[in-house]
Design a protein around this motif. Structure first.
Motif, PDB file in Angstrom:
ATOM      1  N   LYS A  11      14.502 -23.050  42.552  1.00 33.22           N
ATOM      2  CA  LYS A  11      14.151 -21.736  43.083  1.00 33.22           C
ATOM      3  C   LYS A  11      14.887 -20.639  42.306  1.00 33.22           C
ATOM      4  O   LYS A  11      14.283 -19.634  41.913  1.00 33.22           O
ATOM      5  CB  LYS A  11      14.520 -21.677  44.558  1.00 33.22           C
ATOM      6  CG  LYS A  11      14.142 -20.390  45.259  1.00 33.22           C
ATOM      7  CD  LYS A  11      12.688 -20.331  45.602  1.00 33.22           C
ATOM      8  CE  LYS A  11      12.304 -21.311  46.679  1.00 33.22           C
ATOM      9  NZ  LYS A  11      10.891 -21.142  47.097  1.00 33.22           N
ATOM     10  N   LEU A  12      16.170 -20.837  42.062  1.00 32.44           N
ATOM     11  CA  LEU A  12      16.937 -19.845  41.304  1.00 32.44           C
ATOM     12  C   LEU A  12      16.495 -19.802  39.846  1.00 32.44           C
ATOM     13  O   LEU A  12      16.359 -18.723  39.257  1.00 32.44           O
ATOM     14  CB  LEU A  12      18.437 -20.157  41.386  1.00 32.44           C
ATOM     15  CG  LEU A  12      19.218 -19.464  42.505  1.00 32.44           C
ATOM     16  CD1 LEU A  12      18.690 -19.883  43.876  1.00 32.44           C
ATOM     17  CD2 LEU A  12      20.709 -19.766  42.385  1.00 32.44           C
ATOM     18  N   TRP A  13      16.276 -20.964  39.258  1.00 32.06           N
ATOM     19  CA  TRP A  13      15.862 -21.075  37.855  1.00 32.06           C
ATOM     20  C   TRP A  13      14.588 -20.268  37.616  1.00 32.06           C
ATOM     21  O   TRP A  13      14.490 -19.493  36.661  1.00 32.06           O
ATOM     22  CB  TRP A  13      15.662 -22.543  37.523  1.00 32.06           C
ATOM     23  CG  TRP A  13      15.118 -22.873  36.165  1.00 32.06           C
ATOM     24  CD1 TRP A  13      13.826 -23.178  35.857  1.00 32.06           C
ATOM     25  CD2 TRP A  13      15.848 -22.980  34.933  1.00 32.06           C
ATOM     26  NE1 TRP A  13      13.700 -23.463  34.508  1.00 32.06           N
ATOM     27  CE2 TRP A  13      14.925 -23.347  33.925  1.00 32.06           C
ATOM     28  CE3 TRP A  13      17.181 -22.791  34.586  1.00 32.06           C
ATOM     29  CZ2 TRP A  13      15.303 -23.542  32.598  1.00 32.06           C
ATOM     30  CZ3 TRP A  13      17.567 -22.990  33.260  1.00 32.06           C
ATOM     31  CH2 TRP A  13      16.641 -23.358  32.281  1.00 32.06           C
ATOM     32  N   ALA A  14      13.610 -20.422  38.501  1.00 31.86           N
ATOM     33  CA  ALA A  14      12.345 -19.708  38.351  1.00 31.86           C
ATOM     34  C   ALA A  14      12.524 -18.206  38.537  1.00 31.86           C
ATOM     35  O   ALA A  14      11.927 -17.409  37.804  1.00 31.86           O
ATOM     36  CB  ALA A  14      11.318 -20.244  39.347  1.00 31.86           C
ATOM     37  N   TYR A  15      13.348 -17.806  39.485  1.00 33.18           N
ATOM     38  CA  TYR A  15      13.545 -16.380  39.748  1.00 33.18           C
ATOM     39  C   TYR A  15      14.234 -15.688  38.575  1.00 33.18           C
ATOM     40  O   TYR A  15      13.894 -14.542  38.225  1.00 33.18           O
ATOM     41  CB  TYR A  15      14.369 -16.182  41.018  1.00 33.18           C
ATOM     42  CG  TYR A  15      14.774 -14.746  41.242  1.00 33.18           C
ATOM     43  CD1 TYR A  15      13.842 -13.797  41.653  1.00 33.18           C
ATOM     44  CD2 TYR A  15      16.075 -14.331  40.999  1.00 33.18           C
ATOM     45  CE1 TYR A  15      14.202 -12.475  41.844  1.00 33.18           C
ATOM     46  CE2 TYR A  15      16.446 -13.013  41.185  1.00 33.18           C
ATOM     47  CZ  TYR A  15      15.515 -12.089  41.606  1.00 33.18           C
ATOM     48  OH  TYR A  15      15.870 -10.784  41.774  1.00 33.18           O
ATOM     49  N   HIS A  16      15.199 -16.321  37.987  1.00 31.07           N
ATOM     50  CA  HIS A  16      15.977 -15.697  36.907  1.00 31.07           C
ATOM     51  C   HIS A  16      15.127 -15.418  35.666  1.00 31.07           C
ATOM     52  O   HIS A  16      15.489 -14.550  34.865  1.00 31.07           O
ATOM     53  CB  HIS A  16      17.148 -16.599  36.510  1.00 31.07           C
ATOM     54  CG  HIS A  16      18.341 -16.497  37.408  1.00 31.07           C
ATOM     55  ND1 HIS A  16      18.962 -15.304  37.698  1.00 31.07           N
ATOM     56  CD2 HIS A  16      19.043 -17.447  38.083  1.00 31.07           C
ATOM     57  CE1 HIS A  16      19.997 -15.526  38.495  1.00 31.07           C
ATOM     58  NE2 HIS A  16      20.070 -16.806  38.747  1.00 31.07           N
ATOM     59  N   GLN A  17      14.019 -16.113  35.489  1.00 29.90           N
ATOM     60  CA  GLN A  17      13.199 -15.928  34.299  1.00 29.90           C
ATOM     61  C   GLN A  17      12.086 -14.915  34.557  1.00 29.90           C
ATOM     62  O   GLN A  17      11.462 -14.913  35.616  1.00 29.90           O
ATOM     63  CB  GLN A  17      12.618 -17.276  33.854  1.00 29.90           C
ATOM     64  CG  GLN A  17      13.714 -18.254  33.440  1.00 29.90           C
ATOM     65  CD  GLN A  17      13.180 -19.557  32.935  1.00 29.90           C
ATOM     66  OE1 GLN A  17      12.477 -19.603  31.930  1.00 29.90           O
ATOM     67  NE2 GLN A  17      13.520 -20.648  33.615  1.00 29.90           N
ATOM     68  N   LEU A  18      11.851 -14.052  33.583  1.00 32.49           N
ATOM     69  CA  LEU A  18      10.907 -12.949  33.731  1.00 32.49           C
ATOM     70  C   LEU A  18       9.525 -13.252  33.168  1.00 32.49           C
ATOM     71  O   LEU A  18       8.554 -12.563  33.482  1.00 32.49           O
ATOM     72  CB  LEU A  18      11.467 -11.699  33.051  1.00 32.49           C
ATOM     73  CG  LEU A  18      12.762 -11.156  33.659  1.00 32.49           C
ATOM     74  CD1 LEU A  18      13.340 -10.062  32.765  1.00 32.49           C
ATOM     75  CD2 LEU A  18      12.523 -10.625  35.055  1.00 32.49           C
ATOM     76  N   ASN A  19       9.447 -14.239  32.291  1.00 30.92           N
ATOM     77  CA  ASN A  19       8.158 -14.650  31.702  1.00 30.92           C
ATOM     78  C   ASN A  19       7.460 -13.515  30.964  1.00 30.92           C
ATOM     79  O   ASN A  19       6.235 -13.359  31.041  1.00 30.92           O
ATOM     80  CB  ASN A  19       7.244 -15.236  32.785  1.00 30.92           C
ATOM     81  CG  ASN A  19       7.849 -16.450  33.456  1.00 30.92           C
ATOM     82  OD1 ASN A  19       8.288 -17.385  32.792  1.00 30.92           O
ATOM     83  ND2 ASN A  19       7.911 -16.426  34.783  1.00 30.92           N
ATOM     84  N   HIS A  20       8.241 -12.700  30.250  1.00 27.49           N
ATOM     85  CA  HIS A  20       7.653 -11.641  29.437  1.00 27.49           C
ATOM     86  C   HIS A  20       6.860 -12.245  28.283  1.00 27.49           C
ATOM     87  O   HIS A  20       7.258 -13.262  27.700  1.00 27.49           O
ATOM     88  CB  HIS A  20       8.745 -10.739  28.856  1.00 27.49           C
ATOM     89  CG  HIS A  20       9.360  -9.830  29.865  1.00 27.49           C
ATOM     90  ND1 HIS A  20      10.509  -9.109  29.621  1.00 27.49           N
ATOM     91  CD2 HIS A  20       8.978  -9.499  31.133  1.00 27.49           C
ATOM     92  CE1 HIS A  20      10.810  -8.379  30.674  1.00 27.49           C
ATOM     93  NE2 HIS A  20       9.907  -8.603  31.606  1.00 27.49           N
TER      94      HIS A  20
END
Length: 218
Positions: A11-20
């Motif tokens: 959950k944290l791993w996915a949130y921290h990434q912005l996927n720009h």
């Protein structure tokens, strides 16, 4: 890893990434750390001609001062040159000790050379994308910015750092500490605010309760 802990970490791993999405820029700014894969990502972007200039920013931070004697930026630049990046395309800022100093000292470096880029690609660890974005936008808001990181899965990342220097638990604790900073730092003037969904914050709290608290700040 315990399945419950794994779900919380994901959950944290996915949130921290912005996927720009990548776009061409004036400068690739690599924010250095213990993660040498970030140097490789920055060098590869330069070699792929996403920007004409590559900057490595980093002295010895809170983690690397216990691991290394040579500044992060100098080590990262060596990696880039071994990958084929021409030395004249590299600038080094090797005094900074945190993300805010990365940005401020890079501003000073560029100003001293009469360089005024408009658009940046910032390269960072996967779990520090969001905090890097929030810090950059606080300290240099007029610039265009996208953030990227090495394209690896959570399992690949944890496997690479499960060793005598940084264990899986260490990396998870760092990830937890970065989320706490996203909550606290805007009020301290270090970052622009970032919305943290309730489920992400609950995951953070459960990880703290589980003992992943070694990188929290007061």
């Amino acid at each position: 890893m315990d399945p419950r802990i794994r779900r919380l970490v994901e959950k944290l791993w996915a949130y921290h990434q912005l996927n720009h999405q990548l776009a061409h820029a004036d400068v690739i700014l690599v924010l250095c750390s213990h993660d040498r894969a970030v140097a490789e990502r920055g060098a590869q972007l330069l070699l792929e001609k996403w920007a004409p200039l590559l900057i490595f920013s980093g002295g010895l931070g809170s983690i690397t001062k216990h691991l290394w004697n040579e500044p992060e930026a100098n080590q990262f630049a060596e990696i880039a040159m071994r990958m084929g990046v021409a030395p004249e395309k590299i600038l080094i800022e090797n005094r900074s000790t945190n993300t805010g100093e990365n940005i401020l000292f890079t501003k000073q470096l560029l100003a001293g050379k009469g360089i005024d880029p408009h658009a940046f690609i910032v390269v960072q660890k996967p779990y520090m994308e969001r905090r890097s974005f929030a810090t950059f936008k606080k300290l240099w808001p007029e610039k265009e910015l996208l953030v990227t990181s090495p394209r690896v899965s959570l399992d690949e990342y944890l496997a690479r750092y499960s060793n005598e220097s940084l264990s899986k638990d260490d990396v998870i604790s760092i990830m937890v500490g970065d989320l706490q900073r996203l909550r606290l730092y805007p009020a301290r003037g270090f970052q622009i605010p970032q919305e943290i969904p309730d489920d992400v914050w609950r995951a953070y709290e459960e990880l703290v309760e589980a003992g992943f608290d070694r990188h929290l700040i007061a």
